[in-house]
Write a protein that holds these residues in place. Sequence first.
Motif, mmCIF file in Angstrom:
data_model
loop_
_atom_site.group_PDB
_atom_site.id
_atom_site.type_symbol
_atom_site.label_atom_id
_atom_site.label_comp_id
_atom_site.label_asym_id
_atom_site.label_seq_id
_atom_site.Cartn_x
_atom_site.Cartn_y
_atom_site.Cartn_z
ATOM 1 N N THR A 11 0.830 -1.207 0.000
ATOM 2 C CA THR A 11 0.000 0.000 0.000
ATOM 3 C C THR A 11 0.868 1.263 0.000
ATOM 4 O O THR A 11 2.077 1.200 0.263
ATOM 5 C CB THR A 11 -0.921 0.044 1.234
ATOM 6 N N ILE A 12 0.235 2.402 -0.244
ATOM 7 C CA ILE A 12 0.941 3.685 -0.179
ATOM 8 C C ILE A 12 1.540 3.865 1.216
ATOM 9 O O ILE A 12 2.697 4.261 1.364
ATOM 10 C CB ILE A 12 -0.006 4.857 -0.527
ATOM 11 N N GLY A 13 0.777 3.543 2.243
ATOM 12 C CA GLY A 13 1.258 3.677 3.612
ATOM 13 C C GLY A 13 2.489 2.824 3.884
ATOM 14 O O GLY A 13 3.438 3.266 4.539
ATOM 15 N N TYR A 29 -1.453 7.368 7.784
ATOM 16 C CA TYR A 29 -1.100 6.982 6.410
ATOM 17 C C TYR A 29 -0.418 5.618 6.417
ATOM 18 O O TYR A 29 -0.760 4.731 5.628
ATOM 19 C CB TYR A 29 -0.160 8.001 5.765
ATOM 20 N N GLU A 30 0.570 5.472 7.300
ATOM 21 C CA GLU A 30 1.341 4.236 7.330
ATOM 22 C C GLU A 30 0.498 3.028 7.730
ATOM 23 O O GLU A 30 0.754 1.912 7.282
ATOM 24 C CB GLU A 30 2.554 4.383 8.252
ATOM 25 N N GLY A 42 -2.618 2.751 6.967
ATOM 26 C CA GLY A 42 -3.657 2.596 5.954
ATOM 27 C C GLY A 42 -5.018 3.087 6.400
ATOM 28 O O GLY A 42 -6.031 2.781 5.771
ATOM 29 N N LYS A 43 -5.056 3.878 7.473
ATOM 30 C CA LYS A 43 -6.329 4.415 7.962
ATOM 31 C C LYS A 43 -6.756 5.648 7.187
ATOM 32 O O LYS A 43 -7.929 6.012 7.206
ATOM 33 C CB LYS A 43 -6.237 4.738 9.461
ATOM 34 N N ARG A 44 -5.797 6.311 6.567
ATOM 35 C CA ARG A 44 -6.074 7.497 5.737
ATOM 36 C C ARG A 44 -5.221 7.414 4.486
ATOM 37 O O ARG A 44 -4.159 6.803 4.482
ATOM 38 C CB ARG A 44 -5.706 8.785 6.485
ATOM 39 N N GLN A 45 -5.704 8.063 3.438
ATOM 40 C CA GLN A 45 -4.947 8.154 2.196
ATOM 41 C C GLN A 45 -4.549 9.614 1.993
ATOM 42 O O GLN A 45 -5.395 10.504 2.112
ATOM 43 C CB GLN A 45 -5.790 7.692 0.997
ATOM 44 N N ARG A 56 -3.763 13.147 0.246
ATOM 45 C CA ARG A 56 -4.112 13.872 -0.985
ATOM 46 C C ARG A 56 -2.833 14.014 -1.789
ATOM 47 O O ARG A 56 -1.725 13.852 -1.268
ATOM 48 C CB ARG A 56 -4.677 15.255 -0.662
ATOM 49 N N LEU A 115 1.018 13.930 -0.529
ATOM 50 C CA LEU A 115 1.927 12.895 -1.022
ATOM 51 C C LEU A 115 3.179 13.524 -1.631
ATOM 52 O O LEU A 115 4.293 13.037 -1.416
ATOM 53 C CB LEU A 115 1.203 12.016 -2.050
ATOM 54 N N MET A 120 3.330 5.648 -4.730
ATOM 55 C CA MET A 120 2.066 5.106 -5.224
ATOM 56 C C MET A 120 2.241 3.711 -5.819
ATOM 57 O O MET A 120 1.283 3.058 -6.182
ATOM 58 C CB MET A 120 1.476 6.044 -6.286
#
Length: 161
Positions: A2-4, A35-36, A38-41, A43, A47, A62
Amino acid sequence: MTIGERIRQARKRAGLTQKQLGEVSGTSETTVKQYELGKRQPRIDQLQAIAAALEVEPWELMGYDGSIRVKAPTGSQDNPAESLDSLISTLDKMAKFFPAEEKLKFVFPRLIDTGQDKVADYAMDLMKVPEYRRSDAPSVTPEATDTTPAAPPPESAENGK
């Protein structure tokens, strides 16, 4: 991944704590944690700030590895235009995540010569419009560099009296 997870991986590679990353990127420690986990993404602007703080590119966070893979639609071997349409559609969806310069680097070499000429001509036309010019760009115009004296006006019948 994931991004996080990629943010965490890049942060650890950079040797930063979540608090330090938050301070450097203008994000709170709590937000970095979210973020890490995965609770929030983030913007795109967030980023970009995190990527700059970690000295990586936003698309790396990403999961973009530099190659765009598009699954060819069924029957695309018989219709190459259909594959191109699929690629363009995918690029349109991804475009908001990439800076304009990166989009140009990807698209420009894939154009035929006349397409490249049209893009270059359009860019030159845009430079003539002030609101499209960067304020920090060097302003060099042919008129500004031309040191040839202007030709005197032709004499008219009245001037010759």
